[in-house]
Enzyme design. Structure first.
Site, PDB file in Angstrom:
ATOM      1  N   PHE A   1       0.862  -1.183   0.000  1.00 47.70           N
ATOM      2  CA  PHE A   1       0.000   0.000   0.000  1.00 47.70           C
ATOM      3  C   PHE A   1       0.894   1.226   0.000  1.00 47.70           C
ATOM      4  O   PHE A   1       1.522   1.544   1.015  1.00 47.70           O
ATOM      5  CB  PHE A   1      -0.904  -0.020   1.233  1.00 47.70           C
ATOM      6  CG  PHE A   1      -1.940   1.066   1.281  1.00 47.70           C
ATOM      7  CD1 PHE A   1      -2.976   1.088   0.374  1.00 47.70           C
ATOM      8  CD2 PHE A   1      -1.895   2.056   2.258  1.00 47.70           C
ATOM      9  CE1 PHE A   1      -3.956   2.081   0.423  1.00 47.70           C
ATOM     10  CE2 PHE A   1      -2.858   3.046   2.320  1.00 47.70           C
ATOM     11  CZ  PHE A   1      -3.897   3.066   1.397  1.00 47.70           C
TER      12      PHE A   1
ATOM     13  N   PRO B   1       8.301  10.703   0.953  1.00 45.04           N
ATOM     14  CA  PRO B   1       9.385  11.385   1.679  1.00 45.04           C
ATOM     15  C   PRO B   1       8.953  12.713   2.298  1.00 45.04           C
ATOM     16  O   PRO B   1       9.448  13.103   3.347  1.00 45.04           O
ATOM     17  CB  PRO B   1      10.440  11.601   0.580  1.00 45.04           C
ATOM     18  CG  PRO B   1      10.219  10.474  -0.376  1.00 45.04           C
ATOM     19  CD  PRO B   1       8.734  10.266  -0.386  1.00 45.04           C
TER      20      PRO B   1
ATOM     21  N   THR C   1       5.638  -1.543   3.189  1.00 43.98           N
ATOM     22  CA  THR C   1       5.768  -2.929   3.633  1.00 43.98           C
ATOM     23  C   THR C   1       5.320  -3.888   2.539  1.00 43.98           C
ATOM     24  O   THR C   1       4.351  -3.621   1.823  1.00 43.98           O
ATOM     25  CB  THR C   1       4.926  -3.156   4.903  1.00 43.98           C
ATOM     26  OG1 THR C   1       5.325  -2.222   5.901  1.00 43.98           O
ATOM     27  CG2 THR C   1       5.110  -4.562   5.440  1.00 43.98           C
TER      28      THR C   1
ATOM     29  N   GLU D   1       0.918   3.501  10.860  1.00 43.77           N
ATOM     30  CA  GLU D   1      -0.555   3.551  10.854  1.00 43.77           C
ATOM     31  C   GLU D   1      -1.095   4.754  11.637  1.00 43.77           C
ATOM     32  O   GLU D   1      -2.197   4.725  12.184  1.00 43.77           O
ATOM     33  CB  GLU D   1      -1.155   2.255  11.424  1.00 43.77           C
ATOM     34  CG  GLU D   1      -0.724   1.000  10.701  1.00 43.77           C
ATOM     35  CD  GLU D   1      -1.582   0.705   9.485  1.00 43.77           C
ATOM     36  OE1 GLU D   1      -2.478   1.500   9.182  1.00 43.77           O
ATOM     37  OE2 GLU D   1      -1.350  -0.316   8.840  1.00 43.77           O
TER      38      GLU D   1
END
Length: 390
Positions: free
Chosen positions: A122, A127, A157, A372
């Site tokens: 995802f 940056p 990830t 998250e």
């Protein structure tokens, strides 16, 4: 209210047995080598872990969200990297396609993702755009029957493994009437010309988790790869993160539970001054406090998962789930960081040695307060949920 059923506890036992048999014997070496165990993913898929919340028509179990929380907790109790591989693989990889994909997109990607034959990423963070996700600079311009994507993503990830099949990328696709950027989500299959997987990061923790930056240089994908409606990407990823926060809370719970067990075991066996060190209040009291925080984290995490399932059944509101997810994520992740510090202190000098798992948990825990949505973002969301001014 949200007590686990016998089926949940039986499932917990299955996942715990898998984690202790397939992960625990190897994890120290994998962590030392920063090795992503590609062959473990299909075995997780065969156990049904990636397909827990996916409908049966795509090979899933059509189980409740609580089952996924239990699985992440148990994997995280043995190793956080393996736990996040599942958490991100489902919450950030499968969930956007399942929630917003067309029938063709679901049929194309979900069966392999559910079976563990593939992984999805995802691509949200950039940056220059982390917590301020609306500052996305990656752009996708329509050119005939293609989207042409240019930009960069960071800290993604499951984005560079041999199993990675697709990455959902958020990009600016125009400007809204109020002048704000129009953000859409686009599926970019692995190996698409113009998408470059950057070298793996050298990370403080999560050494066994796959994490890369991505860059896009005139990367072309068909217009049919748009995920959901054009311009709805911002709302889509906010919803995705709500669910992901409960999953990260479960991962943090697994970390804290592991630290409680390790600290209790060590304090009961380690001798000093002729008796176990756990006989000293200076050791036993911090462990007792740790037990309290683990129980609190468990209740908050399970409540959030229960509310998520109740929402799916039409008995709760989105607002309740968002608030519960933010509360659980904030408390559980900060409790996990504290748990690793307490456990490392109980182990003394040995806690500073890499052959003891508390050192690995200590390194792994900090990212839980960041990924998250940072702890600061969770506090902002909770405050808004209370009705305080934005």
């Amino acid at each position: 209210m949200f007590e686990l059923s016998k089926e949940h506890e039986d499932f917990r036992a299955v996942v715990r047995e898998f984690a202790e048999a397939e992960v625990a014997p190897h994890i120290e070496q994998w962590d030392r080598d920063a090795y992503f165990p590609v062959d473990l993913v299909p075995r997780m898929g065969a156990l049904g872990l990636f397909g827990l919340v996916v409908p049966e028509e795509y090979g899933g179990a059509d189980a409740d969200f609580m089952s996924l929380v239990v699985a992440i907790e148990e994997l995280g109790r043995v190793d956080q990297s393996i736990g996040i591989t599942l958490s991100a693989g489902v919450g950030l990889g499968i969930n956007p396609i399942l929630s917003y994909g067309s029938d063709e997109q679901k049929e194309r990607f979900l069966p392999d993702l559910v079976a563990g034959r593939a992984l999805a990423g995802f691509g949200l963070t950039e940056p220059e755009a982390g917590s301020d996700a609306a500052a996305t600079r990656t752009r996708a311009v329509r050119d005939g029957d293609d989207w042409v994507i240019n930009g960069a993503k960071a800290f993604i990830t499951n984005s560079g493994t041999d199993l990675t099949s697709v990455v959902t990328v958020t990009a600016r696709t125009g400007t809204n009437e109020d002048g704000s950027p129009q953000i859409s989500a686009i599926l970019v299959p692995a190996g698409t010309p113009g998408m470059v997987v950057e070298p793996a990061y050298r990370k403080l923790g999560w050494h066994v988790s796959d994490t890369h930056g991505l860059s896009f240089q005139d990367c072309r994908v068909p217009v049919g790869n748009l995920l959901g409606e054009q311009g709805k990407g911002f709302k889509q990823f906010l919803k995705t993160l709500d669910d992901g926060r409960i999953a990260i809370s479960a991962l943090a719970l697994g970390c804290a539970q592991a630290c409680l067990e390790l600290a209790t075991g060590y304090a009961s066996s380690r001798q000093a001054f002729g008796r176990p060190i756990g006989a000293n209040q200076g050791v036993s009291f911090p462990i007792a406090d740790l037990a309290v925080s683990v129980e609190a984290a468990r209740m908050l995490t399970y409540k959030a998962a229960w509310l998520k399932d109740e929402l799916h059944a039409g008995r709760r509101s989105v607002r309740e789930v968002k608030q519960a997810a933010a509360v659980a994520k904030l408390y559980s992740t900060e409790a996990a960081v504290t748990a690793t510090r307490v456990a490392t202190q109980v182990f003394g000098g040995n806690g500073f040695m890499e052959e003891y798992p508390v050192a690995r948990f200590y390194r792994d825990a900090k990212i839980l307060e960041i990924g998250e949505g940072t702890s600061e973002v969770q506090r902002m969301l909770i405050a808004r949920g209370l009705g305080l001014p934005a």
